[in-house]
Design a protein around this motif. Structure first.
Motif, PDB file in Angstrom:
ATOM      1  N   LEU A 101       0.837  -0.892   0.101  1.00 43.22           N
ATOM      2  CA  LEU A 101       0.082  -0.148   0.074  1.00 43.22           C
ATOM      3  C   LEU A 101       1.037   1.052   0.047  1.00 43.22           C
ATOM      4  N   LYS A 102       1.015   1.697  -1.210  1.00 44.15           N
ATOM      5  CA  LYS A 102       1.836   2.889  -1.396  1.00 44.15           C
ATOM      6  C   LYS A 102       1.357   4.250  -1.248  1.00 44.15           C
ATOM      7  N   THR A 103       1.781   4.967  -0.347  1.00 42.15           N
ATOM      8  CA  THR A 103       1.211   6.241   0.187  1.00 42.15           C
ATOM      9  C   THR A 103       2.203   7.348  -0.040  1.00 42.15           C
ATOM     10  N   SER A 104       1.731   8.644  -0.230  1.00 45.02           N
ATOM     11  CA  SER A 104       2.760   9.441  -0.707  1.00 45.02           C
ATOM     12  C   SER A 104       3.443   9.952   0.620  1.00 45.02           C
ATOM     13  N   LEU A 105       4.564  10.843   0.728  1.00 44.64           N
ATOM     14  CA  LEU A 105       4.994  11.459   1.873  1.00 44.64           C
ATOM     15  C   LEU A 105       4.257  12.262   2.494  1.00 44.64           C
ATOM     16  N   ASP A 106       3.610  13.397   1.728  1.00 47.81           N
ATOM     17  CA  ASP A 106       2.686  14.365   2.181  1.00 47.81           C
ATOM     18  C   ASP A 106       1.499  13.753   2.787  1.00 47.81           C
ATOM     19  N   GLU A 107       0.966  12.565   2.483  1.00 47.56           N
ATOM     20  CA  GLU A 107      -0.086  12.064   2.705  1.00 47.56           C
ATOM     21  C   GLU A 107       0.173  11.498   4.149  1.00 47.56           C
ATOM     22  N   LEU A 108       1.246  10.564   4.229  1.00 47.36           N
ATOM     23  CA  LEU A 108       1.760  10.107   5.422  1.00 47.36           C
ATOM     24  C   LEU A 108       1.720  11.117   6.699  1.00 47.36           C
ATOM     25  N   VAL A 109       2.508  12.060   6.247  1.00 48.95           N
ATOM     26  CA  VAL A 109       2.658  13.281   7.281  1.00 48.95           C
ATOM     27  C   VAL A 109       1.351  13.732   7.818  1.00 48.95           C
ATOM     28  N   ARG A 110       0.383  13.865   6.868  1.00 49.30           N
ATOM     29  CA  ARG A 110      -1.198  14.192   7.197  1.00 49.30           C
ATOM     30  C   ARG A 110      -1.503  13.236   8.046  1.00 49.30           C
ATOM     31  N   ARG A 111      -1.496  12.087   7.833  1.00 41.00           N
ATOM     32  CA  ARG A 111      -2.224  11.116   8.846  1.00 41.00           C
ATOM     33  C   ARG A 111      -1.335  10.999   9.808  1.00 41.00           C
ATOM     34  N   LEU A 112      -0.006  10.856   9.961  1.00 45.11           N
ATOM     35  CA  LEU A 112       0.393  10.342  11.220  1.00 45.11           C
ATOM     36  C   LEU A 112       0.926  11.545  12.121  1.00 45.11           C
ATOM     37  N   TYR A 113       1.028  12.869  11.734  1.00 43.99           N
ATOM     38  CA  TYR A 113       1.274  14.052  12.530  1.00 43.99           C
ATOM     39  C   TYR A 113       0.448  14.019  13.776  1.00 43.99           C
ATOM     40  N   PRO A 114      -0.968  14.013  13.669  1.00 42.40           N
ATOM     41  CA  PRO A 114      -1.920  13.995  14.883  1.00 42.40           C
ATOM     42  C   PRO A 114      -1.826  12.782  15.777  1.00 42.40           C
ATOM     43  N   GLU A 115      -1.437  11.712  15.093  1.00 43.74           N
ATOM     44  CA  GLU A 115      -1.427  10.513  16.140  1.00 43.74           C
ATOM     45  C   GLU A 115      -0.081   9.984  16.458  1.00 43.74           C
ATOM     46  N   ARG A 116       1.044  10.809  16.393  1.00 38.41           N
ATOM     47  CA  ARG A 116       2.349  10.405  16.457  1.00 38.41           C
ATOM     48  C   ARG A 116       2.852   9.994  17.955  1.00 38.41           C
ATOM     49  N   LYS A 117       2.155  10.508  18.907  1.00 38.04           N
ATOM     50  CA  LYS A 117       2.228  10.216  20.355  1.00 38.04           C
ATOM     51  C   LYS A 117       2.050   8.642  20.600  1.00 38.04           C
ATOM     52  N   LYS A 118       1.129   8.179  19.708  1.00 39.94           N
ATOM     53  CA  LYS A 118       0.730   6.711  19.974  1.00 39.94           C
ATOM     54  C   LYS A 118       1.582   5.759  19.136  1.00 39.94           C
ATOM     55  N   ARG A 119       2.599   6.504  18.545  1.00 42.61           N
ATOM     56  CA  ARG A 119       3.601   5.555  17.690  1.00 42.61           C
ATOM     57  C   ARG A 119       5.034   5.571  18.037  1.00 42.61           C
ATOM     58  N   PRO A 120       5.611   4.564  18.769  1.00 43.24           N
ATOM     59  CA  PRO A 120       6.820   4.517  19.434  1.00 43.24           C
ATOM     60  C   PRO A 120       8.024   5.312  18.679  1.00 43.24           C
ATOM     61  N   LEU A 121       8.021   4.959  17.061  1.00 48.13           N
ATOM     62  CA  LEU A 121       9.163   5.367  16.402  1.00 48.13           C
ATOM     63  C   LEU A 121       8.945   6.756  16.170  1.00 48.13           C
TER      64      LEU A 121
END
Length: 173
Positions: A101-121
């Motif tokens: 499932l290939k997702t663009s860099l900008d889309e990944l940032v948009r999805r992950l930034y708000p939930e980053r505290k739940k992701r250890p890496l």
């Protein structure tokens, strides 16, 4: 035949697997959930208490177990799973269909930034620019592994059912 979903964190592997599971009437296994059940700890707790090396060793062990236990499932791997040790070879030997499932860099940032505290890496990354640089580096390092998938599906600007339909079409042909 197993359908194995790979891709960077935030690419929608868990989300898509649940949609596929419903329409194909197959069990879905999220490898991270499987690990959490076996270890009786969250992924974040494992990383915090025992470190990434311990986690990667256990991930390899549980990947083998999971593939041995299931032969007609939809299995979503962690973002780094195919990139460590011999995990990709294990997955390929399973003779399932591997879908990136290939997702663009900008889309990944948009999805992950708000939930980053739940992701250890990425929990320690404080700005979108720093997160973007982190993901860019990872995508560069991991693309070699991800691009060995049997099928590559771009997820940007698509609804879950569209992605699930694409996967069903290529798998069931």
């Amino acid at each position: 035949m197993n359908i194995i979903l790979i891709g960077y964190m935030g690419s929608g592997k868990s989300y898509i697997s649940s949609g596929l599971s419903e329409s194909l009437k197959r069990v879905t296994i999220d490898l991270d959930d499987y690990i959490e059940k076996k270890e009786e700890k969250t992924i974040s707790e494992i990383f915090l208490e025992k470190g990434e090396i311990y986690f990667r060793k256990k991930e390899n062990e549980y990947l083998k177990q999971c593939l041995e236990e299931h032969d007609n499932a939809i299995i979503s791997l962690g973002g780094g799973t195919p990139c460590f040790g011999n995990n990709l070879e294990i997955v390929k030997a399973n003779q399932g269909a591997i879908v990136y499932l290939k997702t663009s860099l900008d889309e990944l940032v948009r999805r992950l930034y708000p939930e980053r505290k739940k992701r250890p890496l990425i929990a320690h990354l404080e700005t979108e620019d720093v997160l973007k640089d982190f993901i860019r580096k990872h995508l560069f390092e991991r693309s070699y592994y991800y691009n060995q998938a049997d099928y590559i599906i771009t997820t940007d600007s698509k609804e879950m059912h569209e992605i699930a339909d694409e996967i069903k079409k290529i798998i069931l042909e």
